[in-house]
Design an enzyme around this catalytic site. Structure first.
Site, PDB file in Angstrom:
ATOM      1  N   GLY A 109       0.818  -1.311   0.388  1.00  0.00           N
ATOM      2  CA  GLY A 109       0.202  -0.210   0.138  1.00  0.00           C
ATOM      3  C   GLY A 109       0.921   1.088   0.312  1.00  0.00           C
ATOM      4  O   GLY A 109       0.218   2.488  -0.348  1.00  0.00           O
ATOM      5  N   CYS A 110       2.239   1.027   0.120  1.00  0.00           N
ATOM      6  CA  CYS A 110       2.690   2.523  -0.088  1.00  0.00           C
ATOM      7  C   CYS A 110       3.283   2.787  -0.920  1.00  0.00           C
ATOM      8  O   CYS A 110       3.754   1.542  -2.271  1.00  0.00           O
ATOM      9  CB  CYS A 110       4.726   1.938   0.649  1.00  0.00           C
ATOM     10  SG  CYS A 110       3.713   2.318   2.643  1.00  0.00           S
ATOM     11  N   VAL A 111       3.740   4.256  -1.746  1.00  0.00           N
ATOM     12  CA  VAL A 111       3.547   4.394  -2.730  1.00  0.00           C
ATOM     13  C   VAL A 111       5.093   4.476  -3.110  1.00  0.00           C
ATOM     14  O   VAL A 111       6.085   4.456  -1.991  1.00  0.00           O
ATOM     15  CB  VAL A 111       3.122   5.564  -3.586  1.00  0.00           C
ATOM     16  CG1 VAL A 111       3.635   5.870  -4.304  1.00  0.00           C
ATOM     17  CG2 VAL A 111       1.761   5.460  -3.153  1.00  0.00           C
TER      18      VAL A 111
END
Length: 111
Positions: A109-111
């Site tokens: 979920g981290c870009v």
């Protein structure tokens, strides 16, 4: 894959600088990775890094920032389990940056 060298030993990292092998991590590697992130490690940083490694060992996943904040609040107290405190320690994202320094994979979920 890219490599970093710490104290004469080479470690494999991915294109974003995360360690490929979790077992390669040690405190010297953490200090090196922190320097690449412009973070000077204090006792408060180590507390979060060790928490993350323990969390990963228990659940086999790096927590996203909301989960991290809540879990730290439960274990270390409300004054540390909030986004403001964690962003002061890890300004480029408590989950993403702290996981990198802790030798963990980039949280989902981290870009």
């Amino acid at each position: 894959m890219a490599m970093i060298e710490v104290n004469g030993k080479s470690y494999e990292v991915d294109e974003e600088g995360y360690l490929v092998n979790l077992n390669d991590w040690n405190e010297d590697v953490a200090v090196y990775l922190a320097q690449t992130e412009n973070v000077t490690l204090t006792d408060q940083h180590w507390e979060v890094l060790n928490f993350l490694r323990d969390y990963y060992n228990e659940f086999q996943i790096a927590p996203a920032v909301r989960v991290l904040t809540k879990a730290i609040g439960k274990k270390l107290g409300a004054e540390k389990g909030n986004s403001q405190y964690l962003y002061e320690l890890f300004p480029y994202g408590p989950a993403k940056q702290a996981c990198k320094i802790a030798g963990l994979a980039k949280p989902t979920g981290c870009v």
